[in-house]
Design an enzyme around this catalytic site. Structure first.
Site, short mmCIF file in Angstrom:
data_model
loop_
_atom_site.label_atom_id
_atom_site.label_comp_id
_atom_site.label_asym_id
_atom_site.label_seq_id
_atom_site.Cartn_x
_atom_site.Cartn_y
_atom_site.Cartn_z
CE LYS A 23 -1.77 1.80 3.88
NZ LYS A 23 -1.74 3.28 3.97
CG ASN A 24 2.64 2.50 3.53
OD1 ASN A 24 1.51 2.98 3.46
ND2 ASN A 24 3.14 2.04 4.67
CB CYS A 117 -4.88 6.39 10.73
SG CYS A 117 -5.32 4.82 9.99
NE ARG A 122 -0.14 10.38 10.21
CZ ARG A 122 -0.25 9.23 9.55
NH1 ARG A 122 0.80 8.69 8.96
NH2 ARG A 122 -1.39 8.61 9.47
CG ASP A 309 2.93 1.71 9.43
OD1 ASP A 309 2.53 2.58 10.23
OD2 ASP A 309 2.96 1.89 8.20
NE ARG A 401 -6.95 4.47 5.28
CZ ARG A 401 -5.93 4.64 6.12
NH1 ARG A 401 -6.04 4.34 7.39
NH2 ARG A 401 -4.77 5.11 5.67
#
Length: 420
Positions: A23-24, A117, A122, A309, A401
């Site tokens: 995903k990232n 999230c 951030r 994570d 997600r």
């Protein structure tokens, strides 16, 4: 009606899984496809709600995109819009990645503060400060951020990030590949997903060196072309399924892995007594007797440190270990929101600011719990597999997600999880 996951735990798990694409990596690479003149074919792309959100953003910007069999095709030749509506920005944190890509392609953009999230602040100040050094004028009004480049192209610059932020590094790279001149990023993030993004951009004709190190050099080109590219495996999903086997007991063969990139996690998990045999593209792991606690503090750090994570999923496994483990969260505030649900399931966890002390218990028990963020939700699934009885997990839109059909993965390992 909101969906839930129903997990009946307490059963030893075993089987094989093919690891999904990252995903990232997929999200910034989809943003990067905006920079290419022509068609980009992205293979091994995970079927996730965040990926669908990125596809909707591309469509809003005038690109054509399609998704079939884990392959995303993006044609950006008709891209003509530089505004992302607020509702699309709110769908995911990674929407901020489109800022750098739009500045490179359209020389302007209008965005808003992104969603995703709730892991504490951030701030995107680092992103905005960096692009300002590249000749971008930035104005902020009413939650909207308007960026434009009076000179027509971003200017190469020397940029030193105050923290090796993944997002800020990616945005600078995306803005710099079509800039006029050379851009040097000092204190750049070193995550494998940065290397994957740079690998994709090089396949499109970009001139980038140093990714994976703390100094990245980008020499701007006037044009990039389309390409075909395979997205790397998801190391955090890999860490999740290894944590699952560690917690529930059993064995797994994880295929399509990135063992070297997962080493910071694997080296900690090995301390629990699990037998782990990584090869180039697969990992075999066996969890035998009860896990041992990890003796030294587990400190989340930028890569190549322990990944933030993976903190929640490992904590779920260590909640049933023999002894006491200590976590120190150094990346995000509010990253222990999953602990209340684990405590409800019988875990013994004390949180003091950035520190969480986990005293292993003999057994967890099923409970009705709610996911409050992506990785915290995955941690509840790990704990549920190890718990006696039935666990009902709500708020699973967070899990969707980042995890491609998590209930199917459970079933492939002999677990009992269903979506209702």
């Amino acid at each position: 009606m909101m969906q839930k996951l129903i997990v009946t735990g307490g059963k030893r798990l075993e089987g094989e899984l093919v690891l999904q694409g990252s995903k990232n990596s997929a999200l910034p690479i989809m943003a990067a496809a905006l920079l290419a003149e022509g068609e980009c074919v992205l293979k091994n792309c995970p079927r996730l709600t965040d990926v669908y959100s990125a596809s909707r953003i591309l469509g809003c910007l005038g690109c054509k995109s399609s998704f079939s069999d884990n392959t995303v095709t993006v044609d950006s030749s008709a891209a003509d819009c530089a505004v992302i509506p607020e509702e699309l920005m709110r769908e995911m944190r990674s929407s901020i990645m489109f800022m750098g890509a739009m500045l490179g392609r359209m020389k302007e953009c209008t965005i808003s503060v992104p969603g995703g999230c709730e892991l504490g602040p951030r701030p995107i100040d680092m992103h905005l400060s960096a692009v300002r050094k590249m000749g971008v004028e930035v104005s902020e009004t009413g939650g909207r951020i308007v960026c434009r480049i009076p000179s027509g192209r971003p200017k190469g610059a020397k940029i030193t990030l105050p923290f090796p932020s993944v997002g800020a590094t990616e945005n600078v790279v995306l803005c710099a590949v079509l800039a006029d001149g050379e851009t040097v990023v000092n204190n750049a993030a070193r995550e494998p997903e940065i290397c994957d993004l740079c690998g994709f951009l090089r396949a499109c004709g970009a001139d980038i060196t140093g990714d994976g190190e703390s100094r990245i050099v980008i020499r701007g080109k006037e044009h990039l072309h389309g390409c075909e590219y395979t997205i790397m495996p998801d190391r955090i999903v890999g860490a999740t399924y290894l944590s699952l086997i560690a917690a529930a007991g059993g064995e797994i063969i994880l295929k399509n892995t990135c063992s070297a990139e997962m080493e910071p996690f694997i080296s900690v998990l090995e301390q629990t007594g699990c037998s782990i045999y990584p090869a180039k593209d697969r990992i075999y792991m066996r969890s035998g007797a009860r896990l041992r606690a990890v003796s030294s503090p587990i400190r989340t750090m930028p890569h190549p440190g322990f990944p933030t994570d993976a903190q929640a999923v490992l904590m779920a496994a260590l909640s049933v270990a023999d002894g006491t483990s200590v976590f120190e969260e150094n990346i995000f505030d509010c990253r222990y929101r999953h602990t209340d649900a684990l405590i409800k399931m019988g875990a013994d966890i004390q949180v003091m600011g950035r520190i969480a002390v986990v005293k292993g218990v003999n057994r967890l028990h099923g409970a009705d719990v709610r996911a409050t963020d992506l990785r915290g939700g995955a941690a509840l699934a790990v704990a549920a597999a190890a718990a006696d009885g039935v666990t009902e997990i709500s708020g699973i839109s967070h899990i969707d997600r980042g995890y491609e059909k998590i209930e199917e993965a459970f079933r492939q390992l002999g677990g009992n999880m269903k979506r209702v």
